[in-house]
Design an enzyme around this catalytic site. Sequence first.
Site, PDB file in Angstrom:
ATOM      1  N   HIS A  57       6.882  11.863 -28.564  1.00  0.00           N
ATOM      2  CA  HIS A  57       5.573  12.425 -27.914  1.00  0.00           C
ATOM      3  C   HIS A  57       5.655  13.993 -27.962  1.00  0.00           C
ATOM      4  O   HIS A  57       4.787  14.723 -28.259  1.00  0.00           O
ATOM      5  CB  HIS A  57       5.456  12.007 -26.232  1.00  0.00           C
ATOM      6  CG  HIS A  57       4.606  12.939 -25.561  1.00  0.00           C
ATOM      7  ND1 HIS A  57       3.232  12.463 -25.692  1.00  0.00           N
ATOM      8  CD2 HIS A  57       4.705  13.678 -24.551  1.00  0.00           C
ATOM      9  CE1 HIS A  57       2.479  13.229 -24.871  1.00  0.00           C
ATOM     10  NE2 HIS A  57       3.730  14.057 -24.267  1.00  0.00           N
ATOM     11  N   GLU A  87      -5.677  16.995 -10.494  1.00  0.00           N
ATOM     12  CA  GLU A  87      -6.467  17.527 -11.604  1.00  0.00           C
ATOM     13  C   GLU A  87      -7.997  17.785 -11.486  1.00  0.00           C
ATOM     14  O   GLU A  87      -8.648  17.207 -12.041  1.00  0.00           O
ATOM     15  CB  GLU A  87      -6.023  16.566 -12.935  1.00  0.00           C
ATOM     16  CG  GLU A  87      -5.970  17.225 -14.106  1.00  0.00           C
ATOM     17  CD  GLU A  87      -5.362  16.150 -15.362  1.00  0.00           C
ATOM     18  OE1 GLU A  87      -4.208  15.825 -15.081  1.00  0.00           O
ATOM     19  OE2 GLU A  87      -5.972  16.197 -16.291  1.00  0.00           O
ATOM     20  N   HIS A 141      -1.760  18.823 -26.428  1.00  0.00           N
ATOM     21  CA  HIS A 141      -2.040  17.284 -26.319  1.00  0.00           C
ATOM     22  C   HIS A 141      -2.944  16.614 -26.873  1.00  0.00           C
ATOM     23  O   HIS A 141      -3.044  15.552 -27.361  1.00  0.00           O
ATOM     24  CB  HIS A 141      -1.918  16.821 -24.830  1.00  0.00           C
ATOM     25  CG  HIS A 141      -0.425  17.175 -24.145  1.00  0.00           C
ATOM     26  ND1 HIS A 141       0.208  18.059 -24.029  1.00  0.00           N
ATOM     27  CD2 HIS A 141       0.288  16.187 -23.641  1.00  0.00           C
ATOM     28  CE1 HIS A 141       1.312  17.738 -23.330  1.00  0.00           C
ATOM     29  NE2 HIS A 141       1.659  16.736 -23.194  1.00  0.00           N
ATOM     30  N   ASN A 163      -1.863  20.176 -20.241  1.00  0.00           N
ATOM     31  CA  ASN A 163      -2.131  19.556 -21.643  1.00  0.00           C
ATOM     32  C   ASN A 163      -2.309  20.336 -22.635  1.00  0.00           C
ATOM     33  O   ASN A 163      -2.879  19.837 -23.698  1.00  0.00           O
ATOM     34  CB  ASN A 163      -3.717  18.837 -21.484  1.00  0.00           C
ATOM     35  CG  ASN A 163      -3.531  17.586 -20.067  1.00  0.00           C
ATOM     36  OD1 ASN A 163      -2.514  17.055 -19.890  1.00  0.00           O
ATOM     37  ND2 ASN A 163      -4.843  17.263 -19.520  1.00  0.00           N
ATOM     38  N   ARG A 189      -4.530  22.033 -13.587  1.00  0.00           N
ATOM     39  CA  ARG A 189      -3.384  20.919 -13.914  1.00  0.00           C
ATOM     40  C   ARG A 189      -3.592  20.745 -15.454  1.00  0.00           C
ATOM     41  O   ARG A 189      -2.731  20.503 -16.176  1.00  0.00           O
ATOM     42  CB  ARG A 189      -3.651  19.811 -12.897  1.00  0.00           C
ATOM     43  CG  ARG A 189      -2.194  19.072 -13.312  1.00  0.00           C
ATOM     44  CD  ARG A 189      -1.910  17.941 -12.465  1.00  0.00           C
ATOM     45  NE  ARG A 189      -0.760  17.158 -12.554  1.00  0.00           N
ATOM     46  CZ  ARG A 189      -0.119  16.241 -11.916  1.00  0.00           C
ATOM     47  NH1 ARG A 189      -0.467  16.038 -10.581  1.00  0.00           N
ATOM     48  NH2 ARG A 189       0.945  15.667 -12.340  1.00  0.00           N
ATOM     49  N   HIS A 225      -1.732  14.292 -29.262  1.00  0.00           N
ATOM     50  CA  HIS A 225      -1.905  12.798 -29.145  1.00  0.00           C
ATOM     51  C   HIS A 225      -2.663  12.306 -30.140  1.00  0.00           C
ATOM     52  O   HIS A 225      -2.563  10.998 -30.344  1.00  0.00           O
ATOM     53  CB  HIS A 225      -2.663  12.909 -27.868  1.00  0.00           C
ATOM     54  CG  HIS A 225      -2.662  11.453 -27.051  1.00  0.00           C
ATOM     55  ND1 HIS A 225      -1.530  10.778 -26.836  1.00  0.00           N
ATOM     56  CD2 HIS A 225      -3.738  10.618 -26.556  1.00  0.00           C
ATOM     57  CE1 HIS A 225      -1.996   9.354 -26.217  1.00  0.00           C
ATOM     58  NE2 HIS A 225      -3.508   9.489 -26.138  1.00  0.00           N
ATOM     59  N   GLU A 251       7.966  19.679 -24.420  1.00  0.00           N
ATOM     60  CA  GLU A 251       7.006  20.052 -23.160  1.00  0.00           C
ATOM     61  C   GLU A 251       7.614  21.483 -22.615  1.00  0.00           C
ATOM     62  O   GLU A 251       6.882  22.059 -22.083  1.00  0.00           O
ATOM     63  CB  GLU A 251       7.369  18.924 -22.155  1.00  0.00           C
ATOM     64  CG  GLU A 251       6.907  17.495 -22.569  1.00  0.00           C
ATOM     65  CD  GLU A 251       5.226  17.604 -22.653  1.00  0.00           C
ATOM     66  OE1 GLU A 251       4.569  18.431 -21.942  1.00  0.00           O
ATOM     67  OE2 GLU A 251       4.715  16.578 -23.045  1.00  0.00           O
ATOM     68  N   LYS A 285       2.137  11.836 -11.086  1.00  0.00           N
ATOM     69  CA  LYS A 285       1.357  10.803 -11.815  1.00  0.00           C
ATOM     70  C   LYS A 285       2.150   9.597 -12.023  1.00  0.00           C
ATOM     71  O   LYS A 285       3.236   9.935 -12.446  1.00  0.00           O
ATOM     72  CB  LYS A 285       0.986  11.689 -13.073  1.00  0.00           C
ATOM     73  CG  LYS A 285      -0.331  12.543 -13.243  1.00  0.00           C
ATOM     74  CD  LYS A 285      -0.696  13.205 -14.406  1.00  0.00           C
ATOM     75  CE  LYS A 285      -1.630  14.074 -14.676  1.00  0.00           C
ATOM     76  NZ  LYS A 285      -2.096  14.504 -15.937  1.00  0.00           N
ATOM     77  N   ARG A 341       0.659  -1.113  -0.032  1.00  0.00           N
ATOM     78  CA  ARG A 341      -0.016   0.180   0.014  1.00  0.00           C
ATOM     79  C   ARG A 341       0.939   1.462  -0.085  1.00  0.00           C
ATOM     80  O   ARG A 341       0.279   2.404   0.229  1.00  0.00           O
ATOM     81  CB  ARG A 341      -1.129   0.058   1.232  1.00  0.00           C
ATOM     82  CG  ARG A 341      -2.004  -1.161   1.187  1.00  0.00           C
ATOM     83  CD  ARG A 341      -3.095  -0.880   2.226  1.00  0.00           C
ATOM     84  NE  ARG A 341      -3.957  -1.870   2.118  1.00  0.00           N
ATOM     85  CZ  ARG A 341      -3.986  -2.879   2.857  1.00  0.00           C
ATOM     86  NH1 ARG A 341      -2.962  -2.907   4.046  1.00  0.00           N
ATOM     87  NH2 ARG A 341      -4.629  -4.031   2.884  1.00  0.00           N
ATOM     88  N   LYS A 354       5.838  23.825 -12.964  1.00  0.00           N
ATOM     89  CA  LYS A 354       5.084  22.620 -12.726  1.00  0.00           C
ATOM     90  C   LYS A 354       4.866  22.378 -11.368  1.00  0.00           C
ATOM     91  O   LYS A 354       3.644  22.234 -10.946  1.00  0.00           O
ATOM     92  CB  LYS A 354       5.885  21.414 -13.387  1.00  0.00           C
ATOM     93  CG  LYS A 354       4.702  20.357 -13.243  1.00  0.00           C
ATOM     94  CD  LYS A 354       4.796  19.239 -14.155  1.00  0.00           C
ATOM     95  CE  LYS A 354       3.953  18.236 -14.014  1.00  0.00           C
ATOM     96  NZ  LYS A 354       4.274  16.700 -14.735  1.00  0.00           N
TER      97      LYS A 354
HETATM   98 ZN    ZN Z   1       3.280  15.429 -22.509  1.00  0.00          ZN
END
Ligand code: ZN
Length: 350
Positions: free
Chosen positions: A253, A226, A238, A235, A231, A242, A177, A135, A113, A216
């Site tokens: 990416h 988020e 993206h 994106n 947050r 994406h 980024e 994340k 945990r 950040k």
């Molecule tokens: Zn990214």
Amino acid sequence: MQIIEVKTKSRPSTVYCGAGAAEKIGEVTRGKQLFVLTDTNVYRLYKEFIEEKFPAAALCVVPAGEKHKNRHTLFFILDKMLDARLRRNAMLVALGGGVVGDMGGLAASLYMRGISAVQVPTTLLAQVDSSVGGKTAIDHRGVKNVIGAFYQPQTVICDPLFLRTLPKRELRCGIGEIIKTGALDKGVYEKLKAGENRLFNLSFLEEITADCVRFKAGVVEKDECEKSGLRKSLNMGHTTGHALELFYGRRSHGAYVLIGMYFESLIAEREGILAHAYAEALRALIGKAVTLPHFENIGEAARVALYDKKNEGGDEISLIVPKDVGAYAELRLPVGRYIAYLQEIGGGIA
Ligand code: ZN
Ligand code: ADP
């Protein structure tokens, strides 16, 4: 080296950023039962470094690449943690790019945990983006990052020493980024404009990495999970990026984030959100990092975007677009209009 605190509610973390950061490893890991996770490429390049910094650690080397960011590798890691008889007060060190960081963070959050996690990002992308903010995830059934958790690392060590072995493609990925951060933060934007002809220069990147991390950290502190929407601003680029990434593959990416920002800036301009002069300046910056290809069937690619989990579904698409230096806006568009825009704009690029 700079020290940046990320004061999240769940668990504060400390980022050591800049030359000399790796020297903190001894202090951070002292007295801990250690489990070091890395991938085959990083292990080959940094075997001696690992042996020197983590002499007594249990080591787990997983195959490199996003395609291994899956449940099989995750459970392989968890098995190795059990085999090493890790106790609850043990510490997992994820030393590698974003893939290692994402899986290592998730494994640390699950084992008993939750045991402490230390991120040692070795790619520019992971240093400026994924290692900070907690994340963690694996991909599953073709959906990126669909199984994961918010789990803050105790410490992040961003040392530019690792960037010396990074191929240009991977540097470009991180620069994507960084430029995205520049579209959200005035300080980063001005530094980027001043250094736009030395974007791939390691000393320039070292300097701007700390600024990106600080930015950040500020966002993550205010909206760790988020929820408030802040947050989500990270994106930017993206949604379209994406979609193209899923459809065309090949590029990194970060390159797709830039291409996404490029297209979305044109849409934002047509929608009257973004002024032409700033839009051109942003696109010029993007052009310093990536060459824009001609995309066939861009409308079809865009349709894929509608399945992006970041969009809440429905008939509208939500884009985070630049508005002015250091400012952004959320643009909601009917899907049909979004696709029509892309078809029109995409066709015009050669
Ligand atoms: Zn990214
Ligand atoms: P990300 O771009 O999200 O950080 P990865 O973890 O897949 O993604 O890393 C990209 C690639 O770079 C992988 O093949 C990885 O093994 C390799 N890599 C990671 N760190 C370094 C480094 N310091 N030098 C060279 N290659 C590296």
